[in-house]
Design an enzyme around this catalytic site. Structure first.
Site, PDB file in Angstrom:
ATOM      1  N   CYS A  99       0.828  -1.202   0.000  1.00  0.00           N
ATOM      2  CA  CYS A  99       0.000   0.000   0.000  1.00  0.00           C
ATOM      3  C   CYS A  99       0.866   1.257   0.000  1.00  0.00           C
ATOM      4  O   CYS A  99       0.580   2.221  -0.712  1.00  0.00           O
ATOM      5  CB  CYS A  99      -0.929   0.001   1.213  1.00  0.00           C
ATOM      6  SG  CYS A  99      -1.977   1.476   1.352  1.00  0.00           S
ATOM      7  N   CYS A 191      -5.666  -2.458   7.072  1.00  0.00           N
ATOM      8  CA  CYS A 191      -6.568  -1.315   7.016  1.00  0.00           C
ATOM      9  C   CYS A 191      -7.953  -1.666   6.498  1.00  0.00           C
ATOM     10  O   CYS A 191      -8.948  -1.104   6.937  1.00  0.00           O
ATOM     11  CB  CYS A 191      -5.943  -0.213   6.161  1.00  0.00           C
ATOM     12  SG  CYS A 191      -5.422  -0.743   4.519  1.00  0.00           S
TER      13      CYS A 191
END
Length: 389
Positions: A99, A191
């Site tokens: 990410c 997340c």
């Protein structure tokens, strides 16, 4: 004209203080809130709605503009798809590493440049010195492990304003400024999963394929629900009742054999199958030149929050890294990242592919060997605790 800096504001205290510090230094600061996940985005497990409110509140106190940008499509294509491929292959990926490389310091950076910024900033605990990536000053919060795939070009356009501060100092400053998120709990875990049960989440995307659970002597101890749902070093939730031999030692996942669909477990934290003194990693990424083979006095981390492990570089290049450790390492996990350090300098790292040594069975991509150290699937996920809160 003031230099424009776009700050990635997550709604947490770290990125909020980072924005305030830059504003005090005279930069034109613009906040940007990234929304990276839309599937089942509800208040039960996903905090993005509250995070956006917290980020907007902080921007108002600081006196800067903020906008929300949706990178969910890019995240699903570049990060989540790879996450599922790795789990299906019996490995344990670290999506926050990807990410950072693909979203926060690529898609976000490109968007910031389009807004007229020369640089971006985040609330990560790390430092940049010239073309080097350094650990954050607070050893308990250092996040360089998750940033090791950043290139020199990306680092040249990046600032980490809180990297030279300790977390306690950041919270104290937030209270002094009057930020409502000064005491907000740090975010941990993957997340897009939040606090939801991990096994149930994964089962929505990957099929369950039951198979045998066996001890090193070949005894069948039970049945697993599918190799993708177990992790190397896992102790709880294996489904093996009792101690079998009366020793009282707990069972740990030690190996995943995809070819025979067998989950191998061992008794005792110090069982030799859980120790490795050598690893091979692929998809290497170096901040600068690759380290020289034979180089000593380096340290490696094979998972976040691990103590530095003294090692020697056996081989290193643009794609491959091979290391030997002075002391055997526990539950080294294919799919996770191994990150190399020269004191405070983060040299880069690679994705662990196979391990060997110290009595452990050799592991590789096929028949497979995976998991994650000391993490039952439905409990804490500190191997990916990288959100800049």
């Amino acid at each position: 004209m003031q230099e424009r800096i776009v700050v990635g504001m997550s709604g947490g205290v770290d990125s909020s203080v980072a924005a305030w510090l830059l504003k005090q230094q005279g930069y034109e600061v613009v906040g940007l809130f990234m929304k990276n996940w839309e599937d089942d985005d509800d208040d039960e497990y996903c905090s993005s709605r509250q995070d956006w409110l917290d980020a907007a509140s902080a921007a108002d106190v600081i006196g800067i503009d903020i906008e929300a940008v949706n990178f969910a499509a890019e995240y699903r294509e570049r990060v989540f798809a790879e996450f599922l491929r790795e789990y299906a292959a019996g490995r344990t990926p670290n999506p926050d590493v990807l990410c950072n490389a693909e979203i926060k310091f690529k898609a976000f950076l490109d968007h910031a440049l389009a807004l007229g910024a020369r640089r971006i900033a985040t609330g990560h605990y790390a430092r940049v010195h010239g073309a080097q990536l350094l650990r954050g000053l607070d050893p308990a919060k250092d996040q360089s492990y998750f940033l090791h795939r950043l290139t020199e070009a990306q680092l040249a356009r990046t600032m980490f304003p809180v990297g030279a501060m300790r977390k306690s100092e950041v919270r104290a400053l937030a209270r002094k400024i009057g930020l409502a998120n000064a005491a907000k709990r740090d975010s941990t875990g993957i997340c897009f999963i939040g606090e939801r049960p991990f096994r149930a989440f994964l089962a929505r995307y990957l099929p369950m394929r039951p198979g045998p659970i066996r001890a090193p002597d070949g005894r069948m101890l039970g049945e697993h629900v599918g190799l993708s749902f177990y992790t190397l070093g896992q102790r709880k939730g294996i489904g093996v009742g009792g101690t079998q031999d009366g020793s009282g030692e707990p069972w740990f996942v030690a190996r995943k054999d995809l070819e025979s669909n067998t989950l191998w477990v061992v008794q005792g934290h110090e069982h030799p199958w859980l120790r490795s003194n050598r690893l091979v990693a692929t998809s290497a990424a170096w901040v600068g030149p690759a380290p020289t083979p034979g180089r000593r006095r380096l340290a490696a981390k094979t998972r976040y929050r691990q103590a530095d492990a003294a090692c020697t570089v056996v081989d290193a290049g643009e794609e491959r890294l091979e290391l030997s450790f002075v002391q055997p390492q526990w539950a080294v996990t294919p799919g996770q990242s191994v990150v190399l350090y020269d004191r405070d300098i983060c040299l880069g790292g690679a994705v662990i592919d196979s391990t060997s040594g110290s009595g452990a069975p050799a592991t590789d991509r096929d028949p497979g060997h995976s998991g994650q150290a000391d993490r039952p699937l439905d409990r804490g996920r500190e191997h990916v605790a990288s959100a800049d809160r």
